[in-house]
Design a protein around this motif. Structure first.
Motif, short mmCIF file in Angstrom:
data_model
loop_
_atom_site.label_atom_id
_atom_site.label_comp_id
_atom_site.label_asym_id
_atom_site.label_seq_id
_atom_site.Cartn_x
_atom_site.Cartn_y
_atom_site.Cartn_z
N ARG A 83 0.82 -1.21 0.00
CA ARG A 83 0.00 0.00 0.00
C ARG A 83 0.86 1.25 0.00
O ARG A 83 0.57 2.22 -0.72
CB ARG A 83 -0.92 0.00 1.24
CG ARG A 83 -1.89 1.17 1.31
CD ARG A 83 -2.87 1.17 0.18
NE ARG A 83 -3.80 2.27 0.25
CZ ARG A 83 -4.60 2.65 -0.73
NH1 ARG A 83 -4.59 1.98 -1.89
NH2 ARG A 83 -5.43 3.66 -0.60
N ILE A 84 1.92 1.25 0.77
CA ILE A 84 2.84 2.39 0.82
C ILE A 84 3.48 2.62 -0.55
O ILE A 84 3.58 3.75 -1.03
CB ILE A 84 3.92 2.19 1.90
CG1 ILE A 84 3.30 2.34 3.29
CG2 ILE A 84 5.07 3.19 1.73
CD1 ILE A 84 4.25 2.04 4.43
N ASP A 85 3.91 1.53 -1.21
CA ASP A 85 4.52 1.64 -2.54
C ASP A 85 3.53 2.22 -3.55
O ASP A 85 3.89 3.07 -4.37
CB ASP A 85 4.99 0.26 -3.02
CG ASP A 85 6.21 -0.22 -2.26
OD1 ASP A 85 6.87 0.61 -1.60
OD2 ASP A 85 6.52 -1.43 -2.31
N TYR A 86 2.29 1.75 -3.48
CA TYR A 86 1.26 2.20 -4.42
C TYR A 86 0.95 3.69 -4.22
O TYR A 86 0.88 4.46 -5.17
CB TYR A 86 -0.01 1.37 -4.24
CG TYR A 86 -1.14 1.75 -5.16
CD1 TYR A 86 -1.03 1.62 -6.54
CD2 TYR A 86 -2.33 2.26 -4.64
CE1 TYR A 86 -2.06 1.98 -7.38
CE2 TYR A 86 -3.38 2.62 -5.47
CZ TYR A 86 -3.23 2.47 -6.84
OH TYR A 86 -4.26 2.84 -7.68
N LEU A 87 0.79 4.08 -2.95
CA LEU A 87 0.51 5.49 -2.64
C LEU A 87 1.67 6.39 -3.04
O LEU A 87 1.47 7.49 -3.56
CB LEU A 87 0.22 5.65 -1.15
CG LEU A 87 -1.07 5.04 -0.61
CD1 LEU A 87 -1.13 5.10 0.90
CD2 LEU A 87 -2.29 5.72 -1.21
N THR A 88 2.91 5.91 -2.80
CA THR A 88 4.12 6.67 -3.16
C THR A 88 4.17 6.90 -4.67
O THR A 88 4.50 8.00 -5.14
CB THR A 88 5.38 5.93 -2.70
OG1 THR A 88 5.31 5.73 -1.29
CG2 THR A 88 6.62 6.74 -3.02
N TYR A 89 3.85 5.84 -5.44
CA TYR A 89 3.85 5.94 -6.91
C TYR A 89 2.83 6.97 -7.39
O TYR A 89 3.13 7.83 -8.23
CB TYR A 89 3.55 4.57 -7.51
CG TYR A 89 3.28 4.60 -9.00
CD1 TYR A 89 4.33 4.76 -9.91
CD2 TYR A 89 1.97 4.51 -9.48
CE1 TYR A 89 4.07 4.80 -11.28
CE2 TYR A 89 1.72 4.56 -10.84
CZ TYR A 89 2.77 4.70 -11.74
OH TYR A 89 2.51 4.76 -13.08
#
Length: 265
Positions: A83-89
């Motif tokens: 989720r963190i990776d997706y939000l960061t992207y």
């Protein structure tokens, strides 16, 4: 069949509604008085602790809200990292462009001006060819005519007036030619700026397609992404703080509930 206000309902709903409307009072039958919830209402209405009941309800809702927040924050490590990776992207897509509220309209105005500038530059090029072109230019043709008039003066002095008019026309046309040259220099098309404006507007269109129909919604989405990302990145501390707060509310809740229980008894 059971109907309520003309609509078909099940028996349970009919009982729930009608219990508040009709009370059957027969011998040894006081329906409301045998309902525990109604008994509690009668006791609470008789007592003078309504403020404590309101406070207790408020504490209950706060504890419930904290529990919901904690449940939303608690997730396994892999899911959290994804989720963190997706939000960061997603956030990077918006922050890389960094759109401003009034910028799109300004870029669109620049684009229209640049498109119009192409037409103006085309006019300048055409004017230059007319005045100074290699073949059949206006000034060149008039200069040739002037030479012939000057030769004709040797035979007829009456051509003096016409020679002066042609000379004046050539002077006016040279001024006009200079104007268009200067106009071209001061309004030359900046290809780099044109590429920037077009690419910038295209990036705005992509963001609007993906995150909302306007730049305002895109900016709002960016703020929401940042808020959720920050919450996830600090979720462990946030959970600890929420649990501590919930514990305090629970202590207050149990203390107040004991007081109300004693008052009811």
């Amino acid at each position: 069949k059971n109907f309520l206000n003309g609509s078909l309902v099940n028996l349970q709903l009919l009982k729930t509604v009608m219990s508040q409307v009709v009370n059957i009072c027969g011998q040894h039958e006081h329906q409301i008085l045998v309902n525990p919830e109604e008994q509690l209402k009668l006791i609470d209405n008789f007592g003078s602790y309504q403020d404590k009941l309101i406070e207790l309800k408020d504490l209950f809702n706060k504890i419930k809200s904290i529990k919901k927040q904690v449940d939303e924050l608690v997730m396994d490590a892999d899911t959290k990292e994804q989720r963190i990776d997706y939000l960061t992207y997603q956030l990077k897509e918006i922050t890389d462009v960094n759109p401003q509220l009034s910028e799109e309209e300004e870029l669109q105005n620049q684009e229209q001006k640049i498109i119009g500038m192409k037409d103006l530059i085309s006019l300048c090029n055409y004017a230059e060819n007319c005045f100074y072109g290699d073949e059949q230019s206006v000034i060149g043709s008039l200069e040739d005519l002037l030479k012939k008039i000057k030769q004709g003066l040797k035979h007829d002095p009456h051509l003096q007036e016409m020679m002066e008019k042609v000379e004046g026309t050539i002077s006016d046309l040279e001024d006009a030619g200079k104007y268009f040259k200067d106009y071209f220099k001061s309004n030359s098309l900046d290809s780099d700026n044109l590429d920037y404006v077009i690419n910038r507007l295209e990036s705005f269109k992509k963001l609007k397609r993906k995150y909302g129909g306007s730049i305002e919604l895109v900016i709002q989405k960016g703020e929401e992404l940042q808020k959720e990302l920050t919450l996830l990145q600090t979720s462990d501390k946030t959970i600890a703080d929420l649990e501590k707060q919930k514990k305090q509310y629970l202590t207050q809740y149990h203390k107040l509930a004991d007081e109300i229980s004693k008052l009811r008894k």
